[in-house]
Enzyme design. Structure first.
Site, PDB file in Angstrom:
ATOM      1  N   LYS A  18      44.028  41.551  -4.378  1.00 35.30           N
ATOM      2  CA  LYS A  18      42.985  41.831  -5.402  1.00 35.30           C
ATOM      3  C   LYS A  18      43.625  41.846  -6.774  1.00 35.30           C
ATOM      4  CE  LYS A  18      44.350  46.327  -6.309  1.00 35.30           C
ATOM      5  NZ  LYS A  18      45.019  46.774  -7.537  1.00 35.30           N
ATOM      6  N   ASP A 143      42.704  52.402  -2.936  1.00 38.70           N
ATOM      7  CA  ASP A 143      42.370  50.974  -3.033  1.00 38.70           C
ATOM      8  C   ASP A 143      41.908  50.373  -1.709  1.00 38.70           C
ATOM      9  OD1 ASP A 143      42.881  50.735  -5.687  1.00 38.70           O
ATOM     10  OD2 ASP A 143      44.834  49.753  -5.464  1.00 38.70           O
TER      11      ASP A 143
HETATM   12  O1  C5P Z   1      45.788  56.154  -3.454  1.00 34.50           O
HETATM   13  P1  C5P Z   1      47.194  55.706  -3.601  1.00 34.50           P
HETATM   14  O2  C5P Z   1      48.059  56.105  -2.452  1.00 34.50           O
HETATM   15  O3  C5P Z   1      47.330  54.276  -3.963  1.00 34.50           O
HETATM   16  O4  C5P Z   1      47.757  56.514  -4.861  1.00 34.50           O
HETATM   17  C1  C5P Z   1      49.124  56.702  -5.133  1.00 34.50           C
HETATM   18  C2  C5P Z   1      49.273  57.850  -6.160  1.00 34.50           C
HETATM   19  O5  C5P Z   1      48.692  57.472  -7.407  1.00 34.50           O
HETATM   20  C3  C5P Z   1      48.547  59.112  -5.761  1.00 34.50           C
HETATM   21  O6  C5P Z   1      49.362  59.951  -5.005  1.00 34.50           O
HETATM   22  C4  C5P Z   1      48.235  59.748  -7.113  1.00 34.50           C
HETATM   23  O7  C5P Z   1      49.378  60.407  -7.610  1.00 34.50           O
HETATM   24  C5  C5P Z   1      47.994  58.553  -8.002  1.00 34.50           C
HETATM   25  N1  C5P Z   1      46.576  58.196  -8.159  1.00 34.50           N
HETATM   26  C6  C5P Z   1      45.785  58.876  -9.076  1.00 34.50           C
HETATM   27  N2  C5P Z   1      44.463  58.530  -9.223  1.00 34.50           N
HETATM   28  C7  C5P Z   1      43.931  57.512  -8.521  1.00 34.50           C
HETATM   29  C8  C5P Z   1      44.718  56.776  -7.610  1.00 34.50           C
HETATM   30  C9  C5P Z   1      46.038  57.145  -7.455  1.00 34.50           C
HETATM   31  O8  C5P Z   1      46.251  59.814  -9.721  1.00 34.50           O
HETATM   32  N3  C5P Z   1      42.641  57.183  -8.723  1.00 34.50           N
END
Ligand code: C5P
Length: 285
Positions: A18, A143
């Site tokens: 994406k 995601d």
């Molecule tokens: O959801 P994902 O594992 O990709 O996110 C990795 C890190 O990015 C999370 O632990 C968080 O610290 C941060 N994050 C965030 N807000 C989001 C997505 C991710 O703060 N909407």
């Protein structure tokens, strides 16, 4: 069993990458997660997930990624979470053929996990709804749900409130700078802009140029990303996807994209890809 000698009875499922065509951060939740608004489009750059059912209930990943323990791998976690939610006694052999650069903001790991959820729901005949699979996917990462939703989308919340969006047919040149960006580090950065105004209508923004609120901080911390952006900006308005490190340029025609790609490929890992109308598994039941 490696990708070179797959058993005859495996089935192959695509997992597309994406791009975030824009990304605005509109706030922060009490748990630290960020509220954002983003436009997701799927692109014609794919990993392939090969699956075969097992009777013993084990989930066996045959393509280990260096430095990632199998149980931490998002594809394995996706299979386990589906087993738990559905009560299925089936297991699976899993092979992932990676083509999407890892850690580049292209959603490869999330897409692989979504494809595992969709494909095993089909192969195991667990019959969970897309909504239920999206909720499981959200436990694996912000995601993941969009890949299960299966449509190009406007997303809000932490990326899980999705509405289908029609995106003009475009080609993209995607450039991968040789650097790994830490997503948590960027989200935690003190100079990250977190106060973009929420949109009122959810349409593909016609107001140009589009922006990514994470880009300035990433460029500050990782000069390689700034350099790649400067290179692509010679040809138009380039943008970073997700929390980087990949940057991209939208082009109206394939010929224009190929021309730009040829010029940047002398210096960078670069991909020339079409935007997709929908996820390749969007009709899988
Ligand atoms: O959801 P994902 O594992 O990709 O996110 C990795 C890190 O990015 C999370 O632990 C968080 O610290 C941060 N994050 C965030 N807000 C989001 C997505 C991710 O703060 N909407």
């Amino acid at each position: 069993m490696t990708l070179q000698n797959l058993p005859a009875d495996v089935q192959a499922f695509l997992a597309p990458a994406k791009l975030n065509l824009m990304l605005h951060i509109t706030g922060r939740r009490d748990d630290g997660y960020h509220l954002l608004e983003t436009v997701f489009t799927f692109i014609g750059l794919y990993d392939t997930v090969y699956l075969r059912c097992r009777d013993d209930g084990d989930i066996v990943l045959h393509t280990l990624i260096d430095g990632v323990d199998a149980e931490q791998d998002l594809s394995v976690r996706a299979a386990r979470i589906l087993q738990q939610a559905s009560g299925s006694k089936c297991g699976a052999d899993v092979w992932v053929e990676k083509r999407i650069p890892m850690g580049g903001g292209l959603g490869g790991g999330s897409s692989d996990a979504a494809t595992v959820l969709l494909a095993l729901n089909h192969l195991w005949q667990t019959q969970l709804s897309r909504e239920a699979l999206m909720a499981l996917g959200l436990q694996l990462g912000a995601d993941v749900p969009v890949f299960i939703f299966g449509r190009n989308s406007f997303a809000s919340g932490i990326g899980e409130e999705l509405s289908e969006l029609s995106i003009p047919n475009q080609w993209y040149v995607v450039v991968k700078p040789d650097v790994h960006v830490s997503t948590p580090k960027i989200f935690a950065h003190e100079r990250l802009t977190r106060d973009s105004a929420p949109s009122i209508i959810r349409v593909f923004p016609r107001v140009q140029p589009l922006r990514n609120d994470m880009q300035a901080v990433v460029c500050e911390e990782y000069p390689e990303v700034a350099k790649a952006l400067a290179k692509l900006n010679q040809f138009g308005h380039a943008l970073m996807t997700g929390s980087g490190a990949c940057v991209f340029l939208a082009c109206e025609t394939e010929a224009a994209a190929r021309e730009v790609c040829a010029q940047v490929a002398t210096e960078y890992e670069a991909y020339c890809v079409a935007g997709l109308d929908q996820h390749p598994l969007s009709t899988l039941k």
